[in-house]
Scaffold this motif. Structure first.
Motif, PDB file in Angstrom:
ATOM      1  N   ARG A  18     -12.245  13.839  -9.897  1.00 47.90           N
ATOM      2  CA  ARG A  18     -11.248  13.345 -10.839  1.00 47.90           C
ATOM      3  C   ARG A  18     -10.702  11.986 -10.420  1.00 47.90           C
ATOM      4  O   ARG A  18     -10.516  11.090 -11.245  1.00 47.90           O
ATOM      5  N   ALA A  19     -10.445  11.827  -9.129  1.00 46.38           N
ATOM      6  CA  ALA A  19      -9.907  10.555  -8.636  1.00 46.38           C
ATOM      7  C   ALA A  19     -10.917   9.425  -8.814  1.00 46.38           C
ATOM      8  O   ALA A  19     -10.554   8.302  -9.192  1.00 46.38           O
ATOM      9  N   VAL A  20     -12.187   9.704  -8.550  1.00 47.85           N
ATOM     10  CA  VAL A  20     -13.228   8.686  -8.739  1.00 47.85           C
ATOM     11  C   VAL A  20     -13.340   8.320 -10.213  1.00 47.85           C
ATOM     12  O   VAL A  20     -13.434   7.142 -10.580  1.00 47.85           O
ATOM     13  N   ALA A  21     -13.319   9.345 -11.086  1.00 50.73           N
ATOM     14  CA  ALA A  21     -13.420   9.086 -12.522  1.00 50.73           C
ATOM     15  C   ALA A  21     -12.252   8.252 -13.029  1.00 50.73           C
ATOM     16  O   ALA A  21     -12.403   7.447 -13.956  1.00 50.73           O
ATOM     17  N   ASP A  22     -11.067   8.416 -12.410  1.00 53.28           N
ATOM     18  CA  ASP A  22      -9.876   7.664 -12.807  1.00 53.28           C
ATOM     19  C   ASP A  22      -9.716   6.375 -12.018  1.00 53.28           C
ATOM     20  O   ASP A  22      -8.686   5.700 -12.144  1.00 53.28           O
ATOM     21  N   ASP A  23     -10.752   6.011 -11.217  1.00 54.68           N
ATOM     22  CA  ASP A  23     -10.680   4.826 -10.355  1.00 54.68           C
ATOM     23  C   ASP A  23      -9.427   4.891  -9.494  1.00 54.68           C
ATOM     24  O   ASP A  23      -8.727   3.889  -9.295  1.00 54.68           O
ATOM     25  N   GLY A  24      -9.160   6.096  -8.968  1.00 52.89           N
ATOM     26  CA  GLY A  24      -7.903   6.337  -8.287  1.00 52.89           C
ATOM     27  C   GLY A  24      -7.995   6.613  -6.800  1.00 52.89           C
ATOM     28  O   GLY A  24      -7.059   7.183  -6.222  1.00 52.89           O
ATOM     29  N   ILE A  25      -9.095   6.247  -6.156  1.00 55.87           N
ATOM     30  CA  ILE A  25      -9.167   6.374  -4.700  1.00 55.87           C
ATOM     31  C   ILE A  25      -8.621   5.089  -4.083  1.00 55.87           C
ATOM     32  O   ILE A  25      -9.180   4.007  -4.271  1.00 55.87           O
ATOM     33  N   THR A  26      -7.514   5.194  -3.360  1.00 50.36           N
ATOM     34  CA  THR A  26      -6.925   4.033  -2.687  1.00 50.36           C
ATOM     35  C   THR A  26      -7.114   4.164  -1.186  1.00 50.36           C
ATOM     36  O   THR A  26      -7.168   5.275  -0.653  1.00 50.36           O
ATOM     37  N   THR A  27      -7.187   3.048  -0.515  1.00 50.58           N
ATOM     38  CA  THR A  27      -7.353   3.092   0.933  1.00 50.58           C
ATOM     39  C   THR A  27      -6.015   3.366   1.603  1.00 50.58           C
ATOM     40  O   THR A  27      -4.951   3.307   0.978  1.00 50.58           O
ATOM     41  N   PHE A  28      -6.030   3.674   2.876  1.00 50.05           N
ATOM     42  CA  PHE A  28      -4.815   4.013   3.608  1.00 50.05           C
ATOM     43  C   PHE A  28      -3.950   2.773   3.828  1.00 50.05           C
ATOM     44  O   PHE A  28      -4.469   1.661   3.999  1.00 50.05           O
ATOM     45  N   ALA A  72       2.106   7.984   1.689  1.00 54.93           N
ATOM     46  CA  ALA A  72       1.085   7.330   0.863  1.00 54.93           C
ATOM     47  C   ALA A  72       0.794   8.146  -0.394  1.00 54.93           C
ATOM     48  O   ALA A  72       0.589   7.577  -1.475  1.00 54.93           O
ATOM     49  N   ALA A  73       0.793   9.481  -0.277  1.00 52.59           N
ATOM     50  CA  ALA A  73       0.537  10.333  -1.437  1.00 52.59           C
ATOM     51  C   ALA A  73       1.625  10.150  -2.489  1.00 52.59           C
ATOM     52  O   ALA A  73       1.350  10.120  -3.698  1.00 52.59           O
ATOM     53  N   LEU A  74       2.865  10.009  -2.052  1.00 48.08           N
ATOM     54  CA  LEU A  74       3.966   9.776  -2.986  1.00 48.08           C
ATOM     55  C   LEU A  74       3.899   8.365  -3.561  1.00 48.08           C
ATOM     56  O   LEU A  74       4.123   8.157  -4.758  1.00 48.08           O
ATOM     57  N   LEU A  75       3.567   7.401  -2.712  1.00 50.90           N
ATOM     58  CA  LEU A  75       3.454   6.017  -3.184  1.00 50.90           C
ATOM     59  C   LEU A  75       2.356   5.886  -4.232  1.00 50.90           C
ATOM     60  O   LEU A  75       2.490   5.123  -5.195  1.00 50.90           O
ATOM     61  N   ASN A  76       1.284   6.644  -4.056  1.00 50.77           N
ATOM     62  CA  ASN A  76       0.192   6.606  -5.031  1.00 50.77           C
ATOM     63  C   ASN A  76       0.647   7.017  -6.428  1.00 50.77           C
ATOM     64  O   ASN A  76       0.054   6.600  -7.424  1.00 50.77           O
ATOM     65  N   GLN A  77       1.702   7.834  -6.492  1.00 51.97           N
ATOM     66  CA  GLN A  77       2.176   8.309  -7.802  1.00 51.97           C
ATOM     67  C   GLN A  77       3.252   7.392  -8.395  1.00 51.97           C
ATOM     68  O   GLN A  77       3.544   7.477  -9.582  1.00 51.97           O
ATOM     69  N   THR A  78       3.848   6.550  -7.587  1.00 45.75           N
ATOM     70  CA  THR A  78       4.945   5.710  -8.070  1.00 45.75           C
ATOM     71  C   THR A  78       4.569   4.238  -8.219  1.00 45.75           C
ATOM     72  O   THR A  78       5.196   3.525  -8.999  1.00 45.75           O
ATOM     73  N   MET A  79       3.554   3.780  -7.510  1.00 46.29           N
ATOM     74  CA  MET A  79       3.205   2.357  -7.486  1.00 46.29           C
ATOM     75  C   MET A  79       1.895   2.126  -8.240  1.00 46.29           C
ATOM     76  O   MET A  79       0.897   2.808  -7.973  1.00 46.29           O
ATOM     77  N   PRO A  80       1.841   1.190  -9.175  1.00 42.45           N
ATOM     78  CA  PRO A  80       0.570   0.890  -9.853  1.00 42.45           C
ATOM     79  C   PRO A  80      -0.518   0.548  -8.836  1.00 42.45           C
ATOM     80  O   PRO A  80      -0.276  -0.188  -7.870  1.00 42.45           O
ATOM     81  N   THR A  81      -1.712   1.084  -9.054  1.00 46.46           N
ATOM     82  CA  THR A  81      -2.777   0.890  -8.064  1.00 46.46           C
ATOM     83  C   THR A  81      -3.145  -0.576  -7.881  1.00 46.46           C
ATOM     84  O   THR A  81      -3.480  -0.991  -6.770  1.00 46.46           O
ATOM     85  N   ASP A  82      -3.076  -1.383  -8.942  1.00 52.22           N
ATOM     86  CA  ASP A  82      -3.390  -2.806  -8.793  1.00 52.22           C
ATOM     87  C   ASP A  82      -2.408  -3.489  -7.849  1.00 52.22           C
ATOM     88  O   ASP A  82      -2.801  -4.329  -7.022  1.00 52.22           O
ATOM     89  N   ASP A  83      -1.124  -3.134  -7.970  1.00 47.50           N
ATOM     90  CA  ASP A  83      -0.115  -3.716  -7.081  1.00 47.50           C
ATOM     91  C   ASP A  83      -0.339  -3.259  -5.652  1.00 47.50           C
ATOM     92  O   ASP A  83      -0.176  -4.038  -4.704  1.00 47.50           O
ATOM     93  N   TYR A  84      -0.709  -1.993  -5.484  1.00 46.03           N
ATOM     94  CA  TYR A  84      -0.963  -1.468  -4.143  1.00 46.03           C
ATOM     95  C   TYR A  84      -2.157  -2.180  -3.502  1.00 46.03           C
ATOM     96  O   TYR A  84      -2.106  -2.591  -2.343  1.00 46.03           O
ATOM     97  N   TRP A  85      -3.247  -2.331  -4.271  1.00 48.65           N
ATOM     98  CA  TRP A  85      -4.425  -3.004  -3.733  1.00 48.65           C
ATOM     99  C   TRP A  85      -4.115  -4.451  -3.359  1.00 48.65           C
ATOM    100  O   TRP A  85      -4.622  -4.969  -2.361  1.00 48.65           O
ATOM    101  N   ASP A  86      -3.299  -5.128  -4.170  1.00 48.91           N
ATOM    102  CA  ASP A  86      -2.917  -6.503  -3.836  1.00 48.91           C
ATOM    103  C   ASP A  86      -2.232  -6.547  -2.477  1.00 48.91           C
ATOM    104  O   ASP A  86      -2.488  -7.447  -1.670  1.00 48.91           O
ATOM    105  N   TRP A  87      -1.368  -5.560  -2.227  1.00 51.49           N
ATOM    106  CA  TRP A  87      -0.644  -5.551  -0.956  1.00 51.49           C
ATOM    107  C   TRP A  87      -1.588  -5.246   0.209  1.00 51.49           C
ATOM    108  O   TRP A  87      -1.582  -5.950   1.226  1.00 51.49           O
ATOM    109  N   VAL A  88      -2.422  -4.235   0.059  1.00 53.01           N
ATOM    110  CA  VAL A  88      -3.337  -3.876   1.142  1.00 53.01           C
ATOM    111  C   VAL A  88      -4.320  -5.010   1.419  1.00 53.01           C
ATOM    112  O   VAL A  88      -4.646  -5.300   2.576  1.00 53.01           O
TER     113      VAL A  88
END
Length: 448
Positions: A395-405, A228-244
Motif C-alpha cells: 500500500r505504501a509503495v502504491a501511494d508513493d509513501g515510503i520515506t527514508t529515516f 517519524a511515524a507520526l511525522l509521516n502523518q502530519t507533514m507532506p511527503t514533498d516537504d519531508y523529502w526536501d528537508w532530508v
C-alpha cells in the motif's frame, strides 16, 4: 536567549553562503544535495557488464542482517564460482561513524552497505554511479521506483543523462506498529485502527484495561521510529523529502513537526509507554513484547522473523494510520542496499553481485529473513505477520509513501534525534526547542 543565539548562528551561515556567491554558481549547485548536479567524473561504472576472466575476490562491508548476507553470498558464489565475496560485519553505530574514513581509504571495500553519509560520498565521487548498470540489467523492472529514488543522492548521471544511482536494494523495509491480538481483545480492540485518532482511542482503551499500551525501545532507535511515524502523518511527503535531501530553504520547524512532537509528549503524559522506555534498547523492547508486556510495539519489519516465530498467529502489524481514513499510507523505510566503491578494481563483478540481489533466488532468501524482496512477485506468498507487513508495504509503495529515516538529513543528525526524542518522551523539552536543535544540525551540514 537561546532563540536569538540560534538565529545569529544561522545569519553567520547565511553570510558564508553569500561569500560563496563570488564563486561560479555551478560550483554552489555541485555542493548542494538535492540540486541534481552532475556527478564529478569519471565516476560511473563501465558501460560493459561482462565480468573479466579469472578468479576475483570482492570485499563487502555491512552493518545489518549478517545471517541474510551470509546466505546471499553463499548462493551468489554457487552461481558465480570464479567470484568470492568476503563479508566484513560492523555494528551499525561503528559502521556509520567510520563510513567516510572507510570509503576514502586505500583499503576501501569493493561493496559497502548504503547508510547515512553516502550522499556526501556520492557527491565527492567516492562511490560509483550505477546508472549504466541500471539500464543494462533492467533494474527499473525488478525494483520499485520509490526504492531506487532513495539511492540517487538527488543527482543526475553524467554517464546516461538520466538520474544517477548509487546503490541497489536487497531487503526493503517498513516501520510500523505490531500488536498482540490476545491483549488487544482484552482491551476491546477488534481490528487495526483506520485513523490516527482511532489509534489514540485504542491506546487509551489498553491503558484503561490495565495494560501497557505501547512498547518502545528509545535507548537507541525505537523513539526515532515513533516520532517519524507520526511525522509521516502530519507533514507532506514533498516537504519531508526536501528537508532530508537538503533542499535550500527546507525546514523541520513547521506546524507538522510541532504536532508530531506534541503527540510524543502527550502520549508520555498519559502513561502510554512502557516503563523505562528511554532506558530500553529496541531489541529488548521486542523481547518484552513477545512476553506480553504491551499491546502495541513500535518497530520495523526486521523484527518480524523473531515475532512470528515466537508469537505465531498472535501477532499482527499495521503502518501508522493517517489523520483521515482516506489518507495515503506513508511509512518510514529504507532498504538494506549496497554501493560500489570508486576504488574497486572489479566493478563488473560487483555489478553482477548487485544484480543477483534482484533475482528470485535472492528474493526468497531475503523474504525468509524477514525483509521484503525488491520483487515480491518472484517469491512465495508470505503468511501471518509477514503477510501483514507485505500488504502494508504494498500500500505504501502504491501511494508513493515510503520515506527514508530522518537521520539521513545529516550525518550527525542521529544523536540529535535520539537524545531529543528521549526528552520528548520524558516531557523535558518543548517541541520548538527540539525542532530548533534539529534544524541547527541541518543547517550546519547543508548551509554552504
Amino acid at each position: 536567549m537561546m532563540d536569538r543565539t540560534h538565529r545569529a548562528c544561522r545569519r553567520v551561515a547565511a553570510m558564508a553562503c553569500a561569500v560563496a556567491l563570488v564563486l561560479p554558481l555551478t560550483a554552489c549547485d555541485a555542493l548542494t544535495p538535492g540540486s541534481a548536479a552532475v556527478v564529478p567524473g569519471p565516476r560511473s561504472v563501465p558501460s560493459s557488464t561482462a565480468v573479466p576472466d579469472g578468479d576475483i575476490t570482492l570485499r563487502l562491508q555491512f552493518a545489518d542482517a549478517p545471517v541474510m548476507v551470509d546466505a546471499l553470498i553463499a548462493a551468489f558464489e554457487k552461481d558465480h564460482p570464479s567470484i568470492s565475496v568476503e563479508p566484513h560485519y560492523k555494528t551499525f553505530p561503528d559502521y556509520v561513524q567510520n563510513l567516510k574514513l572507510t570509503m576514502t581509504s586505500d583499503t576501501a571495500p569493493d561493496i559497502a552497505q548504503y547508510a547515512v553519509g553516502m550522499n556526501d560520498l556520492a557527491a565527492d565521487g567516492q562511490i560509483l554511479d550505477l546508472a549504466p548498470y541500471r539500464e543494462a540489467y533492467g533494474w527499473d523492472d525488478a525494483i520499485p521506483p520509490v526504492s531506487l529514488d532513495q539511492l540517487t543522492a538527488g543527482r543526475r548521471s553524467e554517464a546516461t543523462g538520466g538520474r544517477a544511482l548509487f546503490g541497489v536494494p536487497a531487503g526493503l523495509s517498513i516501520t510500523g506498529i505490531y500488536y498482540n491480538k490476545q491483549l488487544a481483545e482484552r482491551a476491546g480492540i477488534s481490528s487495526p485502527p483506520r485513523t490516527l485518532a482511532e489509534f489514540e482511542d485504542q491506546l487509551a482503551a489498553a491503558k484503561a484495561a490495565g495494560l501497557t499500551p505501547l512498547g518502545i525501545g528509545a535507548l537507541d532507535s525505537g523513539g526515532i521510529h515513533l516520532w517519524a511515524a507520526l511525522l509521516n502523518q502530519t507533514m507532506p511527503t514533498d516537504d519531508y523529502w526536501d528537508w532530508v535531501n537538503g533542499t535550500k530553504g527546507a525546514t523541520i520547524e513547521t506546524p507538522a513537526g510541532t504536532i508530531a512532537s506534541e503527540l510524543v509528549i502527550e502520549w508520555g503524559r498519559k502513561g502510554y509507554y512502557n516503563e523505562s522506555a528511554n532506558g530500553t534498547a529496541q531489541i529488548d523492547s521486542t523481547a518484552r513484547f513477545t512476553k506480553g508486556d504491551s499491546v502495541f510495539l513500535v518497530n520495523g519489519n526486521w523484527a518480524a522473523g523473531q515475532l512470528g516465530t515466537t508469537m505465531g498467529d498472535n501477532v499482527g502489524f499495521f503502518p501508522m494510520p493517517g489523520v483521515q481514513a482516506s489518507d495515503p499510507t506513508v511509512a518510514s523505510g529504507f532498504s538494506v542496499s549496497y554501493a560500489v566503491s570508486s576504488r574497486s578494481e572489479h566493478p563488473e563483478a560487483a555489478g553482477a553481485f548487485l544484480d543477483f540481489l534482484t533475482s528470485s533466488e535472492a528474493g526468497q532468501i531475503i523474504s525468509d529473513n524477514g525483509f521484503l524482496p525488491p520483487n515480491p512477485e518472484a517469491v512465495a506468498k508470505p503468511d501471518g505477520v509477514l503477510a501483514d507487513i507485505a500488504e502494508g508495504h504494498r500500500r505504501a509503495v502504491a501511494d508513493d509513501g515510503i520515506t527514508t529515516f530522518p537521520d539521513f538529513a545529516a550525518p550527525a543528525m542521529l544523536d540529535r534525534l535520539r537524545s531529543g526524542i528521549q526528552k520528548l518522551i520524558a516531557d523535558r523539552v518543548e517541541p520548538a526547542d527540539y525542532l530548533d536543535s534539529l534544524q541547527d544540525q541541518w543547517e550546519e551540514h547543508h548551509a554552504r
